[in-house]
Scaffold this active site. Structure first.
Site, PDB file in Angstrom:
ATOM      1  N   GLU A  28       0.858  -1.193   0.000  1.00 25.19           N
ATOM      2  CA  GLU A  28       0.000   0.000   0.000  1.00 25.19           C
ATOM      3  C   GLU A  28       0.893   1.242   0.000  1.00 25.19           C
ATOM      4  O   GLU A  28       1.939   1.247   0.646  1.00 25.19           O
ATOM      5  CB  GLU A  28      -0.841  -0.018   1.281  1.00 25.19           C
ATOM      6  CG  GLU A  28      -1.693   1.219   1.517  1.00 25.19           C
ATOM      7  CD  GLU A  28      -2.224   1.288   2.955  1.00 25.19           C
ATOM      8  OE1 GLU A  28      -1.518   0.836   3.891  1.00 25.19           O
ATOM      9  OE2 GLU A  28      -3.337   1.813   3.134  1.00 25.19           O
ATOM     10  N   ASN A  65      -7.067   6.237  -1.648  1.00 23.06           N
ATOM     11  CA  ASN A  65      -5.979   5.306  -1.367  1.00 23.06           C
ATOM     12  C   ASN A  65      -6.212   4.120  -2.309  1.00 23.06           C
ATOM     13  O   ASN A  65      -7.132   3.332  -2.119  1.00 23.06           O
ATOM     14  CB  ASN A  65      -6.039   4.890   0.107  1.00 23.06           C
ATOM     15  CG  ASN A  65      -4.828   4.072   0.524  1.00 23.06           C
ATOM     16  OD1 ASN A  65      -4.124   3.497  -0.306  1.00 23.06           O
ATOM     17  ND2 ASN A  65      -4.586   4.004   1.826  1.00 23.06           N
ATOM     18  N   LYS A  74      -9.548   2.080  -1.727  1.00 23.01           N
ATOM     19  CA  LYS A  74      -9.747   1.555  -0.368  1.00 23.01           C
ATOM     20  C   LYS A  74     -11.087   1.983   0.216  1.00 23.01           C
ATOM     21  O   LYS A  74     -11.407   3.175   0.261  1.00 23.01           O
ATOM     22  CB  LYS A  74      -8.598   2.047   0.512  1.00 23.01           C
ATOM     23  CG  LYS A  74      -8.548   1.446   1.902  1.00 23.01           C
ATOM     24  CD  LYS A  74      -7.241   1.900   2.572  1.00 23.01           C
ATOM     25  CE  LYS A  74      -7.042   1.323   3.951  1.00 23.01           C
ATOM     26  NZ  LYS A  74      -5.717   1.740   4.513  1.00 23.01           N
ATOM     27  N   GLU A  78      -6.051   8.760   7.805  1.00 23.97           N
ATOM     28  CA  GLU A  78      -6.578   8.323   6.504  1.00 23.97           C
ATOM     29  C   GLU A  78      -7.993   8.836   6.279  1.00 23.97           C
ATOM     30  O   GLU A  78      -8.349   9.181   5.154  1.00 23.97           O
ATOM     31  CB  GLU A  78      -6.543   6.798   6.391  1.00 23.97           C
ATOM     32  CG  GLU A  78      -5.135   6.262   6.230  1.00 23.97           C
ATOM     33  CD  GLU A  78      -5.142   4.808   5.797  1.00 23.97           C
ATOM     34  OE1 GLU A  78      -5.767   4.489   4.776  1.00 23.97           O
ATOM     35  OE2 GLU A  78      -4.514   3.988   6.501  1.00 23.97           O
ATOM     36  N   CYS A 109      -4.803  -2.899   2.987  1.00 26.96           N
ATOM     37  CA  CYS A 109      -4.523  -2.737   4.413  1.00 26.96           C
ATOM     38  C   CYS A 109      -5.723  -3.055   5.304  1.00 26.96           C
ATOM     39  O   CYS A 109      -6.111  -4.214   5.431  1.00 26.96           O
ATOM     40  CB  CYS A 109      -3.981  -1.340   4.678  1.00 26.96           C
ATOM     41  SG  CYS A 109      -3.173  -1.191   6.312  1.00 26.96           S
ATOM     42  N   ASN A 123       0.287  -1.056   5.360  1.00 30.21           N
ATOM     43  CA  ASN A 123       1.190  -0.321   6.254  1.00 30.21           C
ATOM     44  C   ASN A 123       0.545  -0.398   7.625  1.00 30.21           C
ATOM     45  O   ASN A 123      -0.461   0.274   7.854  1.00 30.21           O
ATOM     46  CB  ASN A 123       1.263   1.164   5.895  1.00 30.21           C
ATOM     47  CG  ASN A 123       2.109   1.486   4.675  1.00 30.21           C
ATOM     48  OD1 ASN A 123       3.253   1.910   4.787  1.00 30.21           O
ATOM     49  ND2 ASN A 123       1.521   1.336   3.511  1.00 30.21           N
TER      50      ASN A 123
END
Lengths: 312, 312
Positions: free
Chosen positions: A47, A110, A127, A146, A172, A197
């Site tokens: 990611e 993302n 994401k 995020e 993730c 991550n």
């Protein structure tokens, strides 16, 4: 037709804040060449693989924030990666921060892409399960912003016919949610690629959850693989990055839920496996024959309710 | 108010086909007394705990089949168990084959009940995910005819306020399906009780799934616990029963996904743990705060599609 896909999981060690895109692409290309030498059809990167994990900082200047994002893919720095993949004849999964112009506005996602052996983008995922907070947590040295920097992905969980099979992607925190795997499982997914991550030690808590982070990482990927009879390839950005530790243990997981290959370092490290896309067939035809066993009339709460509501 | 529930997981060794209900109830009472001596609030028995696992045989005579079922609960043989529980002040979960008179017809379910310390039935569950087949598999020495003998449960996955918390139930194969845990998680479940009978070696298969049965057993319960921040108490009928081996490793699993107690034999064996019903709170408030993170708009396939459908 052979149904073996030789996959390389290309874990990365830390990326420093000051490290240039160009330097990172050099590392990606080195890993890609290594994967090619090992005969891989496909190499999976983490990611946000082009930069440090910038959501750990509060970045208030919009221009500075956008500098962490890619305006085009391939772009000036990443074109070399696409060219190398095409030259070698190897596909790849790449996670990056995407700045998209859509609906007459700028959007931040993302994102991950699936690129075939000819260097063509054949799949995209944005994401869905963004962790962390919109507002910074006061007094916390490591933020996880995020929810501030990215919009929730608007593509769902698509799967793609590629590499001789049915390939899905997630990113993730998506891996902790059984819905992620199941929506792809219902589309017959045979291999799920995911980069992550995962910082350790952001919160103090009474149940020592931080020490369990590597256990949880594997637990959710292994159960997601088994319960959907699919390969899962989970690839970390790992190690000590800008003062924070991130877990490694990138893993290739069979449809049995077994880990068949795992990284042992917290650095740039390639692991490979010959993934038989028919390995899940036994499960699909017996215990996880969804058509025979699923009872959707009893699952409605999963879509009708978002948060948990205890009974009165 | 304390939120500790001391739970006993009362694994059972095999029950022979000829063993009487009365003899089995003696064994259950012995385990219940042991749990009471250990200070348990609640003791959890296996699935179909009153008889041998009869779905392994083709039984064509309706009367003979119904003899494996309970017409009332408590009934003539099980009343002693309820009396003993009330006398000792200990609750229990019991799995049994239920013959129910409903909608002017007779129905067969694979059922569990939750009984409080006063001997009252405070919760009922009927198995939703019935494994196996309707028709016997030819040439297979061990059948798995749950789909023939039981109707799909018609109660959904209810949760109950009991023992100072929110308690849910499921049975055996239900534990392999993430939907089971999630539907209860969305009702704030804090402890899921489940009994199982899991045979080993029914099928030959090229991926040696049978050897993985104990791994899969724990994998699904641990991920279900973690992903819903709930205790899971999984209790086996174990050992060599009527020529077939069944797995044991009954386990009490924390909301972290960690196994905190596990049986080490394949016989009648009690394990206990003080389960803190607040142990899942950290997860519920952070990474598994469903209201903050779930995106139901991307989950619709879970209820709109039963079987897997690959993309065209």
């Amino acid at each position: 037709m052979t149904r073996i896909v030789r996959v390389g999981a290309a874990q990365m060690g830390p990326i420093a804040r000051k490290e240039s895109r160009s330097g990172v692409v050099d590392r990606l290309i080195a890993l890609m060449r290594q994967a090619h030498s090992a005969g891989c059809d496909l190499v999976v990167f983490p990611e946000l693989a082009l930069t440090t994990f910038f959501p750990r900082w509060l970045i208030e200047d919009p221009g500075e924030l956008d500098d962490w994002f890619e305006r085009e893919m391939p772009g000036p720095e990443t074109k070399r990666l696409f060219d190398e993949g095409r030259h070698l004849g190897i596909g790849f999964y790449l996670g990056y921060a995407e700045l998209a112009r859509e609906r007459e506005a700028t959007h931040h996602y993302n994102t991950s892409i699936l690129v075939d052996k000819a260097g063509r983008i054949v799949g995209k995922y944005r994401k869905v399960h963004l962790p962390g907070t919109v507002d910074p947590l006061s007094g916390d040295p490591g933020q996880h912003l995020e929810k501030r920097y990215f919009e929730v992905g608007n593509l769902g969980f698509p799967v793609y016919r590629a590499f001789g099979g049915i390939i899905g992607m997630c990113i993730c925190n998506d891996r902790r949610w059984p819905e992620t795997y199941r929506v792809m499982g219902l589309q017959g997914v045979e291999m799920i690629l995911l980069g992550y991550n995962s910082p350790v030690g952001l919160d103090g808590d009474p149940f020592e959850v931080n020490a369990l982070e590597p256990f949880h990482n594997h637990l959710v990927m292994q159960s997601g693989a088994y319960q959907n009879a699919t390969w899962v390839v989970g690839v970390a950005k790992a190690g000590h990055e800008e003062g924070f530790d991130m877990i490694g243990q990138s893993a290739i997981i069979a449809p049995s839920g077994e880990i068949v290959a795992m990284c042992r370092t917290l650095t740039d490290e390639l692991i490979t496996h010959d993934c038989d896309l028919d390995a899940g067939r036994y499960y699909r035809n017996t215990i996880f024959n969804f058509a025979a066993h699923r009872r959707t009339e009893h699952y409605r709460l999963i879509v009708e309710r978002t948060g948990a509501e205890p009974p009165s």
